[in-house]
Design a protein around this motif. Structure first.
Motif, PDB file in Angstrom:
ATOM      1  N   UNK A 148       0.831  -1.201   0.000  1.00 34.32           N
ATOM      2  CA  UNK A 148       0.000   0.000   0.000  1.00 34.32           C
ATOM      3  C   UNK A 148       0.866   1.252   0.000  1.00 34.32           C
ATOM      4  N   UNK A 149       0.237   2.393  -0.297  1.00 42.57           N
ATOM      5  CA  UNK A 149       0.959   3.660  -0.291  1.00 42.57           C
ATOM      6  C   UNK A 149       1.527   3.965   1.091  1.00 42.57           C
ATOM      7  N   UNK A 150       0.730   3.740   2.113  1.00 42.66           N
ATOM      8  CA  UNK A 150       1.182   4.047   3.469  1.00 42.66           C
ATOM      9  C   UNK A 150       2.419   3.239   3.820  1.00 42.66           C
ATOM     10  N   UNK A 151       2.385   1.959   3.469  1.00 42.25           N
ATOM     11  CA  UNK A 151       3.535   1.103   3.774  1.00 42.25           C
ATOM     12  C   UNK A 151       4.727   1.436   2.884  1.00 42.25           C
ATOM     13  N   UNK A 152       4.473   1.915   1.665  1.00 40.22           N
ATOM     14  CA  UNK A 152       5.570   2.359   0.799  1.00 40.22           C
ATOM     15  C   UNK A 152       6.345   3.485   1.476  1.00 40.22           C
ATOM     16  N   UNK A 153       5.629   4.430   2.018  1.00 40.05           N
ATOM     17  CA  UNK A 153       6.286   5.528   2.731  1.00 40.05           C
ATOM     18  C   UNK A 153       7.047   5.010   3.955  1.00 40.05           C
TER      19      UNK A 153
ATOM     20  N   UNK B 241      -2.088  12.056  -8.228  1.00 44.05           N
ATOM     21  CA  UNK B 241      -0.998  12.886  -8.730  1.00 44.05           C
ATOM     22  C   UNK B 241      -0.311  13.644  -7.600  1.00 44.05           C
ATOM     23  N   UNK B 242      -1.093  14.108  -6.645  1.00 43.01           N
ATOM     24  CA  UNK B 242      -0.496  14.812  -5.505  1.00 43.01           C
ATOM     25  C   UNK B 242       0.302  13.853  -4.624  1.00 43.01           C
ATOM     26  N   UNK B 243      -0.214  12.643  -4.418  1.00 42.81           N
ATOM     27  CA  UNK B 243       0.551  11.684  -3.619  1.00 42.81           C
ATOM     28  C   UNK B 243       1.895  11.391  -4.271  1.00 42.81           C
ATOM     29  N   UNK B 244       1.871  11.140  -5.583  1.00 42.59           N
ATOM     30  CA  UNK B 244       3.102  10.808  -6.290  1.00 42.59           C
ATOM     31  C   UNK B 244       4.088  11.977  -6.219  1.00 42.59           C
ATOM     32  N   UNK B 245       3.602  13.197  -6.448  1.00 46.53           N
ATOM     33  CA  UNK B 245       4.476  14.373  -6.398  1.00 46.53           C
ATOM     34  C   UNK B 245       5.001  14.621  -4.995  1.00 46.53           C
ATOM     35  N   UNK B 246       4.174  14.332  -3.988  1.00 49.45           N
ATOM     36  CA  UNK B 246       4.596  14.551  -2.596  1.00 49.45           C
ATOM     37  C   UNK B 246       5.740  13.637  -2.178  1.00 49.45           C
ATOM     38  N   UNK B 247       5.911  12.519  -2.873  1.00 44.43           N
ATOM     39  CA  UNK B 247       7.044  11.650  -2.561  1.00 44.43           C
ATOM     40  C   UNK B 247       8.359  12.394  -2.767  1.00 44.43           C
TER      41      UNK B 247
ATOM     42  N   UNK C  84      -3.248   2.472  -3.356  1.00 41.10           N
ATOM     43  CA  UNK C  84      -3.767   3.203  -2.208  1.00 41.10           C
ATOM     44  C   UNK C  84      -4.181   2.244  -1.096  1.00 41.10           C
ATOM     45  N   UNK C  85      -4.868   1.172  -1.462  1.00 40.50           N
ATOM     46  CA  UNK C  85      -5.362   0.231  -0.460  1.00 40.50           C
ATOM     47  C   UNK C  85      -4.957  -1.209  -0.741  1.00 40.50           C
ATOM     48  N   UNK C  86      -4.055  -1.427  -1.663  1.00 44.46           N
ATOM     49  CA  UNK C  86      -3.642  -2.777  -2.029  1.00 44.46           C
ATOM     50  C   UNK C  86      -2.958  -2.745  -3.380  1.00 44.46           C
ATOM     51  N   UNK C  87      -2.771  -3.894  -3.995  1.00 44.19           N
ATOM     52  CA  UNK C  87      -2.065  -3.964  -5.272  1.00 44.19           C
ATOM     53  C   UNK C  87      -2.725  -3.034  -6.287  1.00 44.19           C
TER      54      UNK C  87
END
Length: 424
Positions: A167-172, A229-235, A295-298
């Protein structure tokens, strides 16, 4: 709209209309020769593979010569148009996002009769097979796909007690832990990487554009697409991904750093192994892939690749389809994976030990059996992706700190205008 089935009569009409004349014998008799159009540039390994396929085919059709022609991808449209009204091939490799366009143009032969009797028919990934199905006709069969996945350093994740993030959260979380404990970059998020960005967009339920009748409407400023798009840019803005990756693609941003032990995770296909190993193969035993986190899985993934089709003007459709069954037998599907690192479209092969036991192939193979998507079905998408780079520009500007309220409506207007321009 119903896509008409291509028959010998329909093909003859196409040719007569262009004053090229010529009837067709669509009988099942032997063909003196057949012509195969492959897309791209030939390498020694590719030519050896195609020679082996032709030799195998000629065991069934010993009196049929096989001619292979390689068509550059940037020339295929012009060559296809010419082939509709003049001497054309018998079998074509066709980008899976182009099947509908050429089926609608009545350039492809309806192979329903042959495909339904093929012993491998029921073993294809259903979504991949459906790509060539329109109404009651079958205009292509799937050949291979180029699926991207999450590359990661398996030893580093094991050392910090983490699994590949789903997930995104775990990626961070994993990327941050890598930075703190391994003093390396956790994840690379290049902005010139539409195929990777697309997974983030589709993960939220977002789209790049929607169509109502003949009119396209951009969706860059929709709630779902904006979130992605904002999540990706925020990385980048938050220091997860290096600012040096702004404006770069996945190769220039990630390959060297991953190969040299400076990067823990990035997104690309298994074909990246060859290039990275050429930089450094010191840690190759610790390279692995997993499905792309959503966001919530694969997350869904771009399912680009090629189908195989019988050309509408062939005089020997059954012989042409026989060639397809040889080229895309399960044995040759595995052999082609070794040549190209592209994935076969057979579910049982993707779940076999060949892929599931290989750390670099396993995650991408799992991705290939999941939710695969294509970009908007219009010839104008190439203009958006390659010439304007609208989506990539949006992400780059967001990563540089510009306001989404300004950037996204502006570029969404550009996207909408580009998709609705005349395709002539």
């Amino acid at each position: 709209m119903r896509f008409p089935k291509i028959t010998a009569a329909a093909s003859a009409v196409l040719m007569l209309t262009a004053a090229c004349g010529g009837g067709e014998d669509t009988g099942t008799g032997a063909a003196e020769s057949i012509e195969i159009w492959r897309m791209g540039d030939a390498s020694e390994a590719q030519n050896e593979f195609m020679d082996s396929v032709s030799a195998e085919f000629q065991k069934q059709h010993p009196n049929t010569e096989v001619e292979i022609q390689w068509i550059p991808w940037d020339e295929f449209s012009q060559r296809f148009q010419t082939a509709m009204v003049s001497d054309g091939p018998d079998v074509v490799e066709i980008g899976n996002d182009q099947v509908r366009t050429w089926a609608e143009a009545e350039a492809l032969y309806d192979v329903s009769e042959y495909a339904s009797e093929w012993e491998n028919r029921d073993d294809f990934l259903e979504g991949a097979y459906a790509n060539g199905t329109f109404d009651d006709a079958q205009y292509s069969v799937p050949w291979y796909s180029g699926v991207r996945a999450l590359w990661y350093r398996s030893d580093w994740l094991e050392e910090i007690g983490k699994e590949p993030p789903p997930t995104w959260e775990e990626l961070r979380e994993v990327a941050t832990a890598i930075k703190e404990e391994k003093d390396a970059v956790g994840f690379a998020a290049p902005t010139d990487f539409l195929n990777g960005i697309a997974s983030f967009v589709w993960s939220t339920g977002g789209e790049f554009a929607t169509k109502d009748g003949d009119t396209w409407t951009g969706q860059l400023d929709s709630t779902e697409t904006r979130e992605a798009l904002e999540f990706y840019a925020d990385l980048t803005k938050d220091g997860i991904s290096p600012s040096a990756c702004v404006g770069l693609n996945e190769v220039d941003c990630a390959h060297a750093d991953f190969a040299n032990g400076k990067l823990a995770m990035f997104i690309d296909g298994p074909w990246a192994k060859q290039q990275m190993a050429g930089i450094s193969d010191e840690d190759v035993e610790h390279w692995a892939t997993a499905p792309i986190p959503g966001k919530d899985g694969i997350a869904p993934a771009f399912g680009g690749g090629s189908d195989l089709a019988v050309w509408g003007t062939t005089e020997h459709p059954e012989v042409a389809f026989d060639y397809i069954t040889v080229l895309n037998s399960k044995e040759n599907a595995l052999a082609y994976n070794e040549v190209s690192s592209m994935f076969p479209a057979y579910a049982d092969l993707l779940e076999s030990d060949t892929f599931s036991k290989d750390p670099i192939l396993a995650g991408a193979a799992k991705q290939a059996t999941g939710d695969l998507r294509l970009f908007p079905d219009t010839a104008n998408w190439g203009h958006v992706q390659w010439e304007l780079a609208t989506v990539q520009t949006a992400v780059r500007r967001l990563a540089d700190g510009e306001d989404a309220d300004k950037v996204l409506p502006e570029l969404n207007g550009e996207l909408t205008d580009a998709l609705n321009r005349s395709e002539d």
